[in-house]
Scaffold this motif. Structure first.
Motif, PDB file in Angstrom:
ATOM      1  N   PHE A  36       0.843  -1.206   0.000  1.00  0.00           N
ATOM      2  CA  PHE A  36       0.000   0.000   0.000  1.00  0.00           C
ATOM      3  C   PHE A  36       0.876   1.253   0.000  1.00  0.00           C
ATOM      4  O   PHE A  36       0.625   2.212  -0.741  1.00  0.00           O
ATOM      5  N   GLN A  38      -5.809   6.058  -3.652  1.00  0.00           N
ATOM      6  CA  GLN A  38      -6.302   6.691  -2.425  1.00  0.00           C
ATOM      7  C   GLN A  38      -5.365   7.772  -1.913  1.00  0.00           C
ATOM      8  O   GLN A  38      -4.236   7.503  -1.538  1.00  0.00           O
ATOM      9  N   ALA A  39      -5.848   9.023  -1.954  1.00  0.00           N
ATOM     10  CA  ALA A  39      -5.109  10.147  -1.365  1.00  0.00           C
ATOM     11  C   ALA A  39      -6.081  11.030  -0.600  1.00  0.00           C
ATOM     12  O   ALA A  39      -5.985  12.253  -0.622  1.00  0.00           O
ATOM     13  N   ASN A  57       1.017   4.236  -2.828  1.00  0.00           N
ATOM     14  CA  ASN A  57       0.577   5.562  -2.410  1.00  0.00           C
ATOM     15  C   ASN A  57       1.692   6.591  -2.545  1.00  0.00           C
ATOM     16  O   ASN A  57       1.431   7.772  -2.803  1.00  0.00           O
ATOM     17  N   GLY A  92       1.351   7.513  -6.067  1.00  0.00           N
ATOM     18  CA  GLY A  92       0.021   8.003  -6.433  1.00  0.00           C
ATOM     19  C   GLY A  92      -0.383   9.308  -5.783  1.00  0.00           C
ATOM     20  O   GLY A  92      -1.073  10.129  -6.396  1.00  0.00           O
ATOM     21  N   ALA A  93       0.044   9.558  -4.529  1.00  0.00           N
ATOM     22  CA  ALA A  93      -0.434  10.728  -3.784  1.00  0.00           C
ATOM     23  C   ALA A  93      -0.094  12.064  -4.444  1.00  0.00           C
ATOM     24  O   ALA A  93      -0.966  12.930  -4.574  1.00  0.00           O
ATOM     25  N   SER A 130      -5.337  -0.122  -4.069  1.00  0.00           N
ATOM     26  CA  SER A 130      -5.916   0.846  -3.136  1.00  0.00           C
ATOM     27  C   SER A 130      -4.949   1.988  -2.860  1.00  0.00           C
ATOM     28  O   SER A 130      -5.351   3.162  -2.818  1.00  0.00           O
ATOM     29  N   GLY A 131      -3.668   1.681  -2.700  1.00  0.00           N
ATOM     30  CA  GLY A 131      -2.682   2.723  -2.444  1.00  0.00           C
ATOM     31  C   GLY A 131      -2.546   3.697  -3.596  1.00  0.00           C
ATOM     32  O   GLY A 131      -2.377   4.905  -3.385  1.00  0.00           O
ATOM     33  N   ALA A 132      -2.615   3.179  -4.830  1.00  0.00           N
ATOM     34  CA  ALA A 132      -2.492   4.043  -6.000  1.00  0.00           C
ATOM     35  C   ALA A 132      -3.690   4.969  -6.167  1.00  0.00           C
ATOM     36  O   ALA A 132      -3.572   6.082  -6.687  1.00  0.00           O
ATOM     37  N   GLY A 140     -10.839   8.248  -4.865  1.00  0.00           N
ATOM     38  CA  GLY A 140     -10.214   7.563  -3.741  1.00  0.00           C
ATOM     39  C   GLY A 140     -11.189   6.709  -2.959  1.00  0.00           C
ATOM     40  O   GLY A 140     -10.874   5.584  -2.563  1.00  0.00           O
ATOM     41  N   SER A 159       3.733   8.343   2.776  1.00  0.00           N
ATOM     42  CA  SER A 159       3.664   7.028   2.137  1.00  0.00           C
ATOM     43  C   SER A 159       5.032   6.384   2.029  1.00  0.00           C
ATOM     44  O   SER A 159       5.176   5.167   2.156  1.00  0.00           O
ATOM     45  N   SER A 206       2.836  11.952   0.083  1.00  0.00           N
ATOM     46  CA  SER A 206       3.834  11.096  -0.547  1.00  0.00           C
ATOM     47  C   SER A 206       4.975  10.794   0.418  1.00  0.00           C
ATOM     48  O   SER A 206       5.468   9.662   0.488  1.00  0.00           O
TER      49      SER A 206
END
Length: 401
Positions: free
Chosen positions: A47, A105-106, A51, A54-55, A101-103, A74, A341, A338
């Motif tokens: 995750f 979800q921010a 993230n 992605g964040a 989910s990590g990619a 998200g 993360s 980020s």
């Protein structure tokens, strides 16, 4: 403010539901405590990696298209990940779904940018505190419900969390207004959205500098706590999902009380900079106390005594937010997310390794608290750097040291 608080509240209830039971779900696919600690670290690691990349992208997209559509993306990703986790039949499925989910979800970063959009700079610390209170209430309700449902079946909390996320998406789609006016939006650029550029831009913000390291150290300590709490209390005190749910209820209660009620009184007496330093000191002592605890009730004692520790994050968040302008709040909050993360990537590796070293020791052994001693050291280093930074910028009176 009420709209975004409801969104965050429902979001955190759904996330809080799975915290007491995810390590136990991983345990259904493993045969030994050390193996369970390793694979739980791998699931959490996946995750964090996704993230991390992605964040900042989602934060930049929220500066271009607005906060509301990115929040909806998200929340939809969370809902899907919960339902897939509930029916997972192998460890690789848990890892893949956590990557997805990590990619996607921010939510925390975008919610902070949303608050910055609608709040004057001088009020942001208090408003971030209110948002933190919503997080806290979510952690009051979520882990307790998750612990109770997990006592029946470890998969039920994931189904309940998925339903909550779907309800949150419906609320966001029909009720949540947009906070970012079209006149304050800016074009999205990939060169700014990659995590290296995002973190570099965060360091270059006027008045931030060493605070990036402070935030990183505090985040690493916090995520190490998150990834080891349930297994640590299981190994040391024999706690199950219900006991861990109630302990996280206590954390959520104190978070809501301090950030929702006490923070405005603390800010009336102390500057955000000074409050951040005092909170870091308090957290250092709390980590040490959890590591030294010999009885389960002592964990609760430290939770309730760590009052200033719950105020540190909001104080630091306001300092960073005030350093950014109205057009870059999403990118800035995405950069902070980020960084968090990245620490979430490192923490499971470190936490699992530290737990693996001491998992075979008897419950009363002093070294069982090794993960928390590590967290205390990180927080102490962060405190030292924060004092140095604020002294350099003349924002913290030397007497605060």
């Amino acid at each position: 403010m009420s709209f975004i608080m409801v969104t965050v509240l429902i979001d955190m209830i759904s996330i809080g539901l799975i915290i007491p039971v995810l390590p136990h779900l991983v345990g259904t696919f493993t045969a030994a405590p050390a193996e369970q600690a390793f694979w739980f670290g791998a699931v959490t690691f996946s995750f964090g990696v996704a993230n991390f990349f992605g964040a900042p992208i989602l934060g930049g997209l929220s500066d271009r298209f607005g906060r509301r559509p990115v929040l909806l993306i998200g929340i939809a990703g969370l809902a899907l990940s919960f339902f897939v986790t509930a029916v997972a039949t192998a460890l690789w499925m848990l890892i893949v779904v956590r990557l997805f989910s990590g990619a996607m979800q921010a939510n925390a970063a975008v919610a902070n940018a949303y608050v910055a959009d609608i709040t004057a700079p001088e009020d942001r610390a208090r408003r971030f505190g209110l948002l933190g209170a919503a997080f806290g209430v979510g952690f009051i309700l979520g882990p307790v419900i998750g612990g109770l449902l997990g006592g029946i079946d470890v998969r039920w909390p994931f189904i309940a969390a998925g339903v909550m996320a779907v309800l949150n998406w419906i609320y966001g789609f029909f009720v949540l207004p947009e906070s970012l006016p079209t006149t304050q939006r800016r074009n999205f650029e990939w060169r700014r959205a990659n995590p290296v550029s995002a973190l570099s831009g965060l360091v270059k913000l006027k008045g931030i500098g060493l605070l990036v390291v402070v935030i990183g150290l505090a985040s690493l300590a916090q995520f190490t706590l998150h990834t080891t709490w349930v297994l640590y209390t299981s190994f040391k005190f024999g706690w199950g999902p219900a006991e861990n749910g109630w302990s996280l209820f206590a954390v959520g209660l104190m978070t809501a009380l301090v950030q929702g009620v006490l923070l405005k009184h603390l800010l009336a007496r102390f500057s955000p900079q000074r409050l951040a330093v005092m909170g870091l000191v308090s957290s250092s002592l709390a980590y040490l106390g959890w590591g030294l605890a010999t009885q389960g009730w002592m964990m609760y004692g430290v939770i309730f005594l760590n009052i200033l520790g719950y105020a540190a994050a909001s104080a630091l968040q306001s300092v960073v937010s005030n350093a950014a302008d109205a057009r870059t709040q999403g990118q800035t909050m995405g950069s902070v997310a980020s960084l968090n993360s990245l620490m979430a990537v490192v923490a499971p590796v470190v936490g699992a390794a530290l737990l693996g070293i001491v998992s075979h020791r008897p419950a009363g052994d002093f070294l069982m608290g090794l993960p928390f001693y590590f967290c205390a050291a990180l927080q102490l280093l962060g405190t030292t750097l924060a004092i140095r930074h604020f002294r350099r910028h003349r924002a913290l009176h030397p007497a605060a040291a």
